[in-house]
Design an enzyme around this catalytic site. Structure first.
Site, PDB file in Angstrom:
ATOM      1  N   THR A  26       0.929  -1.234  -0.065  1.00 32.18           N
ATOM      2  CA  THR A  26       0.122   0.057   0.036  1.00 32.18           C
ATOM      3  C   THR A  26       0.866   1.292   0.018  1.00 32.18           C
ATOM      4  O   THR A  26       2.129   1.117  -0.092  1.00 32.18           O
ATOM      5  CB  THR A  26      -0.798  -0.122   1.054  1.00 32.18           C
ATOM      6  OG1 THR A  26      -1.849   1.125   0.672  1.00 32.18           O
ATOM      7  CG2 THR A  26      -0.429   0.150   2.433  1.00 32.18           C
ATOM      8  N   LYS A  72       3.842   1.110  -3.706  1.00 30.12           N
ATOM      9  CA  LYS A  72       3.542   0.496  -4.594  1.00 30.12           C
ATOM     10  C   LYS A  72       4.304   0.741  -6.157  1.00 30.12           C
ATOM     11  O   LYS A  72       4.538  -0.404  -6.695  1.00 30.12           O
ATOM     12  CB  LYS A  72       2.118   0.775  -5.239  1.00 30.12           C
ATOM     13  CG  LYS A  72       1.044   0.536  -4.023  1.00 30.12           C
ATOM     14  CD  LYS A  72      -0.293   0.862  -4.603  1.00 30.12           C
ATOM     15  CE  LYS A  72      -1.361   0.548  -3.214  1.00 30.12           C
ATOM     16  NZ  LYS A  72      -2.662   0.808  -3.580  1.00 30.12           N
ATOM     17  N   ASP A 116      -5.473  -3.018  -7.931  1.00 37.35           N
ATOM     18  CA  ASP A 116      -6.323  -1.680  -7.673  1.00 37.35           C
ATOM     19  C   ASP A 116      -7.316  -1.265  -8.853  1.00 37.35           C
ATOM     20  O   ASP A 116      -8.463  -0.837  -8.337  1.00 37.35           O
ATOM     21  CB  ASP A 116      -5.502  -0.542  -7.368  1.00 37.35           C
ATOM     22  CG  ASP A 116      -4.556  -0.734  -6.144  1.00 37.35           C
ATOM     23  OD1 ASP A 116      -5.266  -1.363  -5.082  1.00 37.35           O
ATOM     24  OD2 ASP A 116      -3.624  -0.353  -5.703  1.00 37.35           O
ATOM     25  N   GLY A 159      -4.131  12.211  -8.859  1.00 41.08           N
ATOM     26  CA  GLY A 159      -3.112  11.356  -8.546  1.00 41.08           C
ATOM     27  C   GLY A 159      -2.731  10.423  -9.368  1.00 41.08           C
ATOM     28  O   GLY A 159      -3.226   9.693  -9.921  1.00 41.08           O
ATOM     29  N   ALA A 160      -1.365  10.606  -9.659  1.00 40.20           N
ATOM     30  CA  ALA A 160      -0.832   9.649 -10.795  1.00 40.20           C
ATOM     31  C   ALA A 160       0.256   8.540 -10.055  1.00 40.20           C
ATOM     32  O   ALA A 160       1.125   8.110 -10.888  1.00 40.20           O
ATOM     33  CB  ALA A 160      -0.076  10.385 -11.723  1.00 40.20           C
ATOM     34  N   GLY A 209       1.127   5.123  -7.568  1.00 40.54           N
ATOM     35  CA  GLY A 209       0.861   3.719  -7.745  1.00 40.54           C
ATOM     36  C   GLY A 209      -0.744   3.172  -8.043  1.00 40.54           C
ATOM     37  O   GLY A 209      -1.055   2.456  -9.002  1.00 40.54           O
ATOM     38  N   ALA A 210      -1.693   3.616  -7.038  1.00 43.96           N
ATOM     39  CA  ALA A 210      -2.981   3.571  -7.149  1.00 43.96           C
ATOM     40  C   ALA A 210      -3.565   4.047  -8.406  1.00 43.96           C
ATOM     41  O   ALA A 210      -4.398   3.452  -9.196  1.00 43.96           O
ATOM     42  CB  ALA A 210      -3.761   3.531  -5.864  1.00 43.96           C
TER      43      ALA A 210
END
Length: 303
Positions: free
Chosen positions: A75, A79, A116, A140-141, A143-144
């Protein structure tokens, strides 16, 4: 519980899984996945492991040397970096540029997956929010965010705008996404909210009570869905503000709950009970590679 077992159910044959993050107090995976293990009768347990970024390599390489550790969940904020500890990246992990699950294979190699995006899209669909033909703004770019971006395009979104202050991260993500949807995706430092049908927070903003809002939901059209992938707290500042402005909201727990079956398949949890006591992880009967997996670039061998 069998005679001789401790009150916790942990035995000398227990298989281990760990979820890595910083922080980890908010993670919901142990609370959701351990009951699945118990229901299956598997002698296995998932535990949280608090790892700060400078210690990630030391901790992961150490964990990968534990003979009865079969997998890792990952998490925030690890990631992207966790891909370096995989020998094989699945197509989803490669498209996302990140992983949230790693599995030890029969030959000692490690396979990275990312669920995800699929979990997010399935959770939205289950709540009645079909993304096909919708205009989506994603903040938001990381991991998720990368995983969600790829899955949203695969789900048929008409338009995707990804926002992040890190220009290099945006450029890297755009390079991976253009093969999927050359004309349907754009990136930039500022979210496009005025025409969005769905706006998603894929940043850590909201984990702490004093975090600023990732975007202002009041700028969205009436009826636009506001989604947050943060699971704890359930009602983030963003979701409270969105609800107060009359926008429908989508909670972060849906993304994880719709990954449980994917974890079950990926880690072969239904086979875990039969595998218990069958020796160390290198002798367990699991497939060497997932369907469509490809070797990770420059991945060192892990034993």
């Amino acid at each position: 519980m069998k005679e001789g077992e401790g009150t916790t159910g942990i035995t000398g044959r227990t298989r281990l899984y760990a979820v890595l993050g910083d922080p980890v107090t908010q993670v919901q995976a142990p609370a959701m996945l351990n009951p699945v293990l118990a229901e299956l009768g598997a002698d296995a347990v998932l535990v949280p492991v608090h790892v700060e970024a400078p210690d990630l390599a030391t901790v992961v390489t150490g964990l990968q040397r534990i003979g009865n550790l079969d997998g890792l969940l990952v998490t925030v904020p690890h990631k992207i970096e966790a891909c370096a500890f995989a020998d094989v990246l699945s197509p989803a992990a490669r498209a996302a540029g990140s992983t949230n699950a790693l599995r030890r294979e029969r030959d000692g190699r490690w396979t990275a997956e990312n669920f995800d995006g699929t979990g997010f899209v399935r959770g939205m669909a289950a709540a009645g929010h079909d993304l096909a033909g919708r205009r989506v703004t994603l903040v938001g770019a990381g991991g998720a965010g990368g995983a969600i971006a790829a899955a949203v395009l695969d789900a048929g979104a008409a338009r995707l705008r990804v926002c992040d202050p890190d220009e290099a991260k945006l450029a890297d993500l755009l390079g991976r996404l253009t093969a999927r949807a050359r004309t349907r995706v754009s990136v930039g430092p500022v979210p496009e909210l005025e025409r969005a049908d769905v706006a998603v927070n894929a940043t850590p903003l909201g984990l702490r009570a004093d975090d600023p809002l990732p975007f202002d939901p009041a700028l969205l059209p009436a009826g636009a869905v506001v989604a947050d992938i943060i699971m704890q707290p359930r009602e983030t500042s963003l979701l409270r503000a969105a609800a107060a402005s009359g926008r429908p909201v989508h909670h972060g727990a849906h993304m994880l709950s719709h990954q449980l079956d994917l974890y079950r398949q990926f880690f072969r949890l239904a086979e875990a009970q039969d595998a218990a006591g069958a020796g160390d992880a290198t002798t367990r009967h699991v497939p060497v590679l997932p369907d469509g997996g490809v070797p990770a670039p420059d991945a060192p061998p892990h034993t």
